[in-house]
Design an enzyme around this catalytic site. Structure first.
Site, PDB file in Angstrom:
ATOM      1  N   CYS A   8      -6.525  12.725 -25.392  1.00 52.80           N
ATOM      2  CA  CYS A   8      -5.516  11.977 -24.625  1.00 52.80           C
ATOM      3  C   CYS A   8      -4.145  12.336 -25.168  1.00 52.80           C
ATOM      4  CB  CYS A   8      -5.783  10.463 -24.678  1.00 52.80           C
ATOM      5  SG  CYS A   8      -5.680   9.724 -26.324  1.00 52.80           S
ATOM      6  N   ASN A  11      -3.904   9.987 -29.043  1.00 51.19           N
ATOM      7  CA  ASN A  11      -5.135   9.898 -29.842  1.00 51.19           C
ATOM      8  C   ASN A  11      -5.214   8.568 -30.596  1.00 51.19           C
ATOM      9  OD1 ASN A  11      -6.772  11.788 -32.541  1.00 51.19           O
ATOM     10  ND2 ASN A  11      -7.674  10.777 -30.801  1.00 51.19           N
ATOM     11  N   CYS A  13      -5.391   5.428 -28.340  1.00 51.33           N
ATOM     12  CA  CYS A  13      -5.931   4.436 -27.400  1.00 51.33           C
ATOM     13  C   CYS A  13      -7.195   4.941 -26.703  1.00 51.33           C
ATOM     14  CB  CYS A  13      -4.888   4.050 -26.355  1.00 51.33           C
ATOM     15  SG  CYS A  13      -3.443   3.216 -27.031  1.00 51.33           S
ATOM     16  N   ARG A  14      -7.025   5.894 -25.785  1.00 54.93           N
ATOM     17  CA  ARG A  14      -8.165   6.279 -24.939  1.00 54.93           C
ATOM     18  C   ARG A  14      -9.167   7.205 -25.611  1.00 54.93           C
ATOM     19  NH1 ARG A  14      -4.393   8.411 -20.268  1.00 54.93           N
ATOM     20  NH2 ARG A  14      -3.211   8.890 -22.180  1.00 54.93           N
ATOM     21  N   SER A  15      -8.697   8.311 -26.218  1.00 53.30           N
ATOM     22  CA  SER A  15      -9.674   9.290 -26.732  1.00 53.30           C
ATOM     23  C   SER A  15     -10.474   8.795 -27.939  1.00 53.30           C
ATOM     24  CB  SER A  15      -9.027  10.656 -27.002  1.00 53.30           C
ATOM     25  OG  SER A  15      -8.010  10.579 -27.960  1.00 53.30           O
ATOM     26  N   ASP A 122      -3.451   4.997 -18.777  1.00 55.42           N
ATOM     27  CA  ASP A 122      -2.960   4.832 -20.136  1.00 55.42           C
ATOM     28  C   ASP A 122      -2.681   3.343 -20.386  1.00 55.42           C
ATOM     29  OD1 ASP A 122      -1.654   4.876 -22.519  1.00 55.42           O
ATOM     30  OD2 ASP A 122      -0.217   6.433 -21.962  1.00 55.42           O
TER      31      ASP A 122
END
Ligand code: 4NP
Length: 160
Positions: A8, A11, A13-15, A122
């Site tokens: 993401c 690195n 939050c999402r990934s 996001d």
């Protein structure tokens, strides 16, 4: 060994969430899972507190992970590079050296909605609900990735 990288922007939050969820779903020692960010904004930092807390609520511990930046070497080190949105996709593709590199890069939600090119939103500027929403979206995507691994029986190679 199948090597999977989640990518993401930050690195944090999402990934890392995608990394943690997939790790919790895939038990085979034959699968290596990691994550990285396209930016250098948060290198060395643990995931965002809201991401950590939301994951813990779902029994996934990502608190020990540390952010790093995606590098060209990741094309050599990974078989599958799952990105969260089109910005991530373009940033990663811009570093690709050849067609082999390019073919490794895929929008993660295309595993759930083939060819739809839908982004994982996001949640960084969002509220708790945004993180909860991202968890369920990524859980679905990781379930599909994990099923692909199981379908191949040995869990050694992902089908497309
Ligand atoms: P991520 O979220 O890409 O899911 O880790 C973000 C984290 C940090 C920033 C943007 C998005 N930032 O601008 O610092």
């Amino acid at each position: 060994m199948t090597r999977i990288l989640m990518v993401c922007l930050g690195n944090i939050c999402r990934s890392p969430l995608a990394e943690g969820i997939l790790r919790s779903e895939v038990t085979s020692a034959n699968v290596f899972i990691d994550s990285a960010g396209t930016s250098n904004y948060h290198i060395g930092q643990h995931p965002d507190k809201r991401s950590v807390e939301n994951a813990l609520k779902h029994h996934v511990d990502i608190s020990k992970l540390k952010a790093r930046q995606f590098t060209v070497k990741d094309f050599d080190d990974f078989d599958y590079i799952f990105v969260m949105d089109s910005n991530n996709y373009n940033d990663v593709i811009s570093l690709a050296r050849n067609e082999i590199d390019r073919q490794k890069v895929e929008l993660i939600l295309n595993r759930v909605y083939p060819n739809a090119n839908i982004a994982v939103p996001d949640p960084y500027y969002g509220n708790e609900d945004a993180f909860e929403n991202v968890f369920f979206i990524l859980e679905k995507a990781c379930e599909s990735i994990s099923n692909s691994l199981i379908a191949l029986n040995s869990e050694s190679k992902l089908n497309n």
